[in-house]
Structures are given as C-alpha cells and as structure tokens.
Enzyme design. Structure first.
Site, short mmCIF file in Angstrom:
data_model
loop_
_atom_site.label_atom_id
_atom_site.label_comp_id
_atom_site.label_asym_id
_atom_site.label_seq_id
_atom_site.Cartn_x
_atom_site.Cartn_y
_atom_site.Cartn_z
CG ASP A 113 -1.69 1.22 1.42
OD1 ASP A 113 -2.34 1.63 0.45
OD2 ASP A 113 -1.67 1.81 2.54
CG ASP A 128 -1.72 7.61 0.22
OD1 ASP A 128 -0.89 8.51 0.08
OD2 ASP A 128 -2.58 7.33 -0.64
C1 BG6 Z 1 -5.62 6.02 -0.37
C2 BG6 Z 1 -5.59 6.87 0.87
O1 BG6 Z 1 -4.35 5.45 -0.57
O2 BG6 Z 1 -5.94 6.83 -1.50
C3 BG6 Z 1 -6.93 7.58 1.04
O3 BG6 Z 1 -5.34 6.04 2.00
C4 BG6 Z 1 -7.24 8.40 -0.21
O4 BG6 Z 1 -6.85 8.41 2.15
C5 BG6 Z 1 -7.21 7.49 -1.43
O5 BG6 Z 1 -8.52 8.99 -0.08
C6 BG6 Z 1 -7.38 8.28 -2.73
O6 BG6 Z 1 -6.27 9.10 -2.91
P1 BG6 Z 1 -6.13 10.18 -4.05
O7 BG6 Z 1 -4.67 10.60 -3.97
O8 BG6 Z 1 -6.46 9.52 -5.35
O9 BG6 Z 1 -7.08 11.29 -3.72
MG MG Z 2 -2.75 3.24 3.51
#
Ligand code: BG6
Ligand code: MG
Length: 222
Positions: free
Chosen positions: A9, A11
C-alpha cells in the site's frame, strides 16, 4: 510458504500523506462551512476520494449533484497536488527503501497496490517509482478496498498467486482486502490498531526478508 512477492500500500506505508490529505480536505470543508477535524480525517483515511467527499458532505447535511461532486474532488485534488509537490526522498517512511532494495536483490517481486490516483507522481517525487516491478493504482481499479481487486491485480502483474505474496497495509480496509484475496496480511501501525492482520509491526524500519519470512513461518507453525 516462501515469500515471492511483496505488495505495498502507498499512503501510510511507503509515505505519510495523511497530513497532506487533511490540509486539502480541510480547506474544501471550510469553503463548504462543514466542520472537519484531524480526527474526522483519521476516521476517513481508508476511503477512496469519492467516498471521503460523500462522507464529508453527509456530515454537513449537504446534497450536491454528481457534476458538483466531480468539481469538488478536482478542487481538493488540485490543492493536494500543490502540497505534495514538496515531497522528496526524505519523505519515504523509515526502512522502506532499504527493504525494497534487499527484496529486489533477492528476486522478490514488488508491486505498489494503492487506491490513490496520484501514486505515480508521488512515487517519482520520493524516488522509488523505478524500484517497483508493477503499479496498480486508483486509475486501474473498479472496486475500492476492502474488495481484493487491487491486490489480485498486483499479484497477477507479478505473475504470482496470492498464496506466495505478502501485503503491507496500514488501514483496516486494506487488511480485509488482503485477507479476502488469500494474501498474508502484514499490518503496519501501533500494536492492536488493526484487526485480523496475520502479523503486525510498528513500521518497516530495520525490516529484512529474513524477518518477514520468520513472521510468515511463525504464523504457519501456530
Ligand atoms: C488512499 C488513501 O491510498 O488513496 C486515502 O489512504 C485516499 O486516504 C485514497 O482517499 C485516494 O487518494 P487520491 O490521492 O487519489 O485522492
Ligand atoms: Mg494506507
């Protein structure tokens, strides 16, 4: 099981972006006059961009059209992109790059499996994009975690079955996705913060392939 693939993963595992998402969502919530605290943000961290927006709108009793939702998400994302433009190699979480380099040397396949649509640019900014053999991100997905789609696609990209892959996850929905896809789920975070992980570590500092293999072996012998 001998580990042949590692699915990361992004984030919260490879890079800490929660605080940046918070600033961008908070700015949008302020414009909409919806209260939004850090702990509200933490409670939504697992969710896709659309799911997060819908939860924020619901908390403010605001109903908007699908077109407006797209505009609001775009607005939030433009601000988020400006903020993450400052990310650099110093923002990689402890131990992640060192572990990736070791895994590559040992012939273990590496795939990024993230719901974010910004994954490629973030990975390039922090200098690990080229270390992955494959990337599955929010642009290639039809179903958000806890559906296992992201990890199933990741293991397929590596040419491996789920049974020989480890998933690294900091969110409960990701642990559920890994479990339901038949992967070994390694929770990243404080002890007790994730239910159902096969094993848990605080972070990946000083993690090695031998230590990962020992976690898998000890789970199998239980
Ligand atoms: C996930 C995060 O990896 O991506 C979430 O944990 C986030 O918090 C989701 O909402 C979407 O991310 P992005 O960058 O496409 O807005
Ligand atoms: Mg995560």
């Amino acid at each position: 099981m001998k580990i042949q693939g590692c699915l990361f993963d992004m984030d919260g595992v490879v890079v800490d972006t929660a605080k940046h998402h918070y600033v961008a969502w908070k700015s949008l919530a302020n414009e909409l006059a919806i209260p939004f605290t850090k702990s509200d943000n933490d409670a939504l961290k697992d969710l896709s961009r659309l799911d997060r927006l819908e939860r924020i709108l619901r908390s403010g009793n605001l109903e908007v059209s699908s077109k407006t939702k797209i505009e609001l998400m775009e607005k939030k994302n433009q601000l988020y992109l400006q903020i993450i433009d400052t990310l650099g190699p110093g923002d990689i979480r402890p131990g992640v790059k060192e572990l990736m380099l070791e895994l590559r040397n040992e012939g273990v396949g590496l795939c990024l499996c993230s719901s974010s649509k910004n994954a490629a640019s973030i990975l390039k900014s922090i200098g690990v994009f080229n270390l992955f053999d494959g990337i599955v991100d929010g642009n290639n997905l039809t179903l958000p975690k806890p559906d296992p789609e992201v990890f199933i696609k990741g293991s397929k990209l590596l040419g491996l079955t789920p049974s020989v892959c480890i998933v690294f996850e900091d969110a409960q929905s990701g642990i559920e996705a890994a479990r339901s896809g038949g992967f070994f789920a390694l929770g990243i975070g404080a002890e007790g913060s994730l239910n159902n992980a096969h094993a848990n570590v605080q972070d990946l500092a000083h993690m090695t392939l031998d230590k990962l293999q020992a976690l898998v072996d000890s789970h199998e012998s239980n």
